[in-house]
Each structure stands twice: as structure tokens, then as C-alpha cells.
Design an enzyme around this catalytic site. Structure first.
Site, PDB file in Angstrom:
ATOM      1  CG  ASP A 129      23.289  50.233  15.730  1.00  0.00           C
ATOM      2  OD1 ASP A 129      22.585  49.760  16.613  1.00  0.00           O
ATOM      3  OD2 ASP A 129      22.937  51.183  15.009  1.00  0.00           O
ATOM      4  CG  ASP A 177      21.733  51.420  20.374  1.00  0.00           C
ATOM      5  OD1 ASP A 177      22.583  51.102  19.521  1.00  0.00           O
ATOM      6  OD2 ASP A 177      20.507  51.408  20.144  1.00  0.00           O
ATOM      7  CD  GLU A 204      17.038  51.071  18.120  1.00  0.00           C
ATOM      8  OE1 GLU A 204      17.316  52.179  18.575  1.00  0.00           O
ATOM      9  OE2 GLU A 204      17.475  50.682  17.018  1.00  0.00           O
ATOM     10  CD  GLU A 205      18.907  50.055  13.880  1.00  0.00           C
ATOM     11  OE1 GLU A 205      18.580  51.195  13.535  1.00  0.00           O
ATOM     12  OE2 GLU A 205      20.020  49.771  14.352  1.00  0.00           O
ATOM     13  CG  HIS A 250      23.097  52.862  10.779  1.00  0.00           C
ATOM     14  ND1 HIS A 250      21.831  53.389  10.675  1.00  0.00           N
ATOM     15  CD2 HIS A 250      23.117  52.206  11.961  1.00  0.00           C
ATOM     16  CE1 HIS A 250      21.127  53.082  11.756  1.00  0.00           C
ATOM     17  NE2 HIS A 250      21.899  52.374  12.552  1.00  0.00           N
ATOM     18  CG  HIS A 281      18.561  47.468  18.896  1.00  0.00           C
ATOM     19  ND1 HIS A 281      18.974  47.071  17.645  1.00  0.00           N
ATOM     20  CD2 HIS A 281      19.172  48.654  19.121  1.00  0.00           C
ATOM     21  CE1 HIS A 281      19.790  47.994  17.135  1.00  0.00           C
ATOM     22  NE2 HIS A 281      19.944  48.951  18.011  1.00  0.00           N
TER      23      HIS A 281
END
Ligand SMILES: [Zn+2]
Length: 353
Positions: free
Chosen positions: A182, A239, A216-217, A327, A70
Site C-alpha cells: 500500500d 490502491d 495520500e496517507e 498497514h 500514491h
């Protein structure tokens, strides 16, 4: 690392992946036979088989392997442009608000990028009482201060403009540190594994469909739609995954260990990996002397879940990069793990019959 640095510092939140897509489209020139962008914005790049799959394979329709990485990162869209000139934001993707104090941000407007400061409104620490100091602000409490007169802000900024945190990419010891590793590490991995195959003149009997997905998120949206287009025989989501191996974290909740090798995700909150594919990855890794570690992620999912459930269902698996401080803007990836993932992906693609 120069490519990873550019990927990490190019902003692209869900639904606003344009800049990342442009960067990837330039980087993959010459690596694929066909490249297209689907209606939602995912890049679908096809590299035809360069070898025969053997006696039991129909060469006219080689095994289609879809790789999904992603492009989007967690971030914000402008939700409100205040009469006072302050912006309010709406998050796209899951932030830990404890990481959102005193951050520099970038506001991408039609007329150009504006730097800003992200802070909760209210009193500074000197004036706050004991109770107020303990409070973690909600995302709805956050303000973006552009340091400009209100009229100028109102003239330039629109609801829906992309807001991202500003953070340099840095090598720290044996690791790479930056924001949105990410999932820009996966974009890097797809490109670099293909480059490795080409550089080594290695052949592959499968047809590779490398998909750089959108959104994706916010729920694997680009993976679901692109898998319907590709209709793969095998889907590999790539990922980051949790690496909770710092002091204070119980050993049984590590998920992965930094430097422990490429992570093979047995299952996560949204998919259970195909056990035959797990066996294939472990066999290929053992043959190539590539370090791997198995992991289970209790909550959270990746594009794998989107591919697995598309159409009549697809055999699917997740290759993961162990990542500390996920994150946050200081996501940390060990270079050995990154290279193990690249080597394993290249070797796996060469192995599929
Ligand atoms: Zn991700």
C-alpha cells in the site's frame, strides 16, 4: 517482481517521497511524452493519444484519463531528540500500534541513514506485572534506540527526519509480501500497464495522465492538487483494499478475497464510484477473460475521492488490489490479482473513447 521489490524497500513517508519519486522518474523514462513534478512533489506523466477516438470524439481534445497511485507510505517523523539520545516519533498515516513492537527502523538523516530499534519504553516482559503486559503502547510511548552516544545522536538527527520500518520484500507461495505494498503495488501497476501497452504496440484514444501522488496517507492531499492541474475527464484511483479472508473473519466482512481477481471498488468511506465506469471495467474484463470482484470498503478512502471532488467534479472510480494484513509490514498480495489488475488497466486504457 524486481521492480516491486525495489519500490517496497525504498522509504518515502508523506512529505518525504523524494527517493520513491527518483526511482519512478528513472523507471518511466521513455514511456511518456511529458513528465513534470508539481510544487507538492507529485509526478505528472502524460502520454498522448495514439489512436483516434472515433467519429463522435474531437481528436484535438481527447478524453483525459488521470491515473492516481500514491507514492507515500505510512511512517514516522522524528518528533523529539532526547537528551538521553533516544528519539520520539510522530506518525504520518494510520498505524496499528499492536504491530509496532521490536521493529528495526531506518532513520533518514541529512548525513545518511542510521539503523535503529523501535520499542516502547518501560519494563521488559520479565519485570512487567500482569496488568502492564496487557497494555498496548501508544505511539507516544515508542522510542527509537540508535545504539549511539547521546551527543552523536543529537549532532546528526533533526526533528522532521523520516523514520520507516525496515522489512525485506519476499515471495511467499503465490503472493508477494512486504511493507508499503500500500501503495507501491499501484505505482508498479501504472508503470507495468504502460509497459504492456508499449510492448504489445497497443493504441489508445485517450490521453493518459499518470500521476504518482504525494501525501495520500494524511488526507489525499497530492491527488486533490494534481487533479486541479490535470482537469481530467475520468479519474482512476489505484490502491490496495482490505482482504479480510483469513480464519476468524466473518464471510460477510471479507471485502475482497485473495486470488479472487482485480477488485472493483463500488464505494468506500470517501467516494462512490461512477456506475458507468464500473460497467466499463466489467465489460472490458469480461471481454479479456480477466477475473474481477466487486467490493465495498466501509471506512477509509483513496485518491479517487480527491479527484472526484476537484474543480467542478470528475467521473471517478477505484481499481483495487486485494491485500491481506494491510498497514502492517507483511502486507500480502496474490500475484494473480496483481496481474489481473495490470491486464485490466491496460485493456481499459485501450478501450476509452
Ligand atoms: Zn493506499
Amino acid at each position: 517482481m524486481e521492480l516491486l521489490a525495489r519500490l517496497s524497500t525504498t522509504p518515502g513517508v508523506p512529505g518525504r517521497e523524494d527517493r520513491v519519486r527518483d526511482l519512478i522518474l528513472k523507471e518511466i523514462e521513455g514511456l511518456f511524452d511529458e513528465v513534470s513534478v508539481d510544487p507538492m512533489g507529485s509526478v505528472i506523466a502524460v502520454r498522448k493519444a495514439t489512436a483516434s477516438g472515433g467519429a463522435d470524439t474531437d481528436n484535438a481534445s481527447p478524453t483525459r484519463v488521470m491515473l492516481a497511485a500514491h507514492m507515500d507510505q505510512i511512517g514516522f517523523l522524528v518528533r523529539h531528540v532526547g537528551s538521553d539520545g533516544f528519539l520520539r516519533v510522530h506518525n504520518v498515516g494510520g498505524f496499528d500500534p499492536r504491530n509496532l513492537f521490536a521493529r528495526l527502523v531506518n532513520v533518514a538523516t541529512e548525513g545518511g541513514d542510521l539503523p535503529g530499534v523501535l520499542n516502547p519504553g518501560g519494563k521488559p516482559v520479565h519485570l512487567a506485572n500482569a496488568e502492564e503486559r496487557k497494555k498496548v503502547p501508544e505511539i507516544t510511548d515508542l522510542l527509537v534506540d540508535l545504539g549511539l552516544p547521546a551527543e552523536q545522536v543529537q549532532a546528526q538527527v533533526k526533528i522532521g527526519d523520516m523514520v520507516t520500518l525496515t522489512q525485506p520484500f519476499t515471495l511467499v507461495g503465490n503472493t508477494a509480501v512486504g511493507q508499503c505494498l500500500d501503495n507501491r503495488v499501484a505505482c508498479w501497476l501504472v508503470i507495468e500497464s504502460l509497459r504492456k501497452i508499449v510492448a504489445e504496440g497497443a493504441t489508445h484514444a485517450c490521453e493518459i495522465h499518470a500521476v504518482f501522488t504525494v501525501q495520500e496517507e494524511v488526507g489525499l492531499r497530492g491527488a486533490i492538487t494534481s487533479a486541479h492541474t490535470v482537469r481530467p475527464d475520468i479519474g482512476i484511483g489505484i490502491d490496495t483494499t482490505l482482504c479480510v479472508d483469513t480464519p476468524g473473519s466473518p464471510e460477510d466482512q471479507r471485502c475482497t478475497q485473495q486470488g479472487g481477481g482485480a477488485a472493483l471498488t463500488v464505494m468506500d468511506g470517501a467516494s462512490i464510484g461512477d456506475p458507468r465506469l464500473l460497467a466499463d471495467f466489467e465489460r472490458v474484463a469480461a471481454a479479456g477473460g480477466i477475473k474481477t470482484q466487486r467490493s465495498i470498503l466501509r471506512a477509509g478512502g483513496t485518491d479517487t475521492a480527491g479527484i472526484q471532488r476537484a474543480g467542478g467534479g470528475t467521473r471517478a472510480f477505484t481499481l483495487s488490489v486485494p491485500t491481506r494484513y494491510i498497514h502492517s509490514v507483511t502486507e500480502m498480495v496474490h500475484l494473480d490479482d496483481l496481474h489481473a489488475c495490470r491486464d485490466l488497466l491496460a485493456a481499459y486504457l485501450g478501450d476509452v473513447k
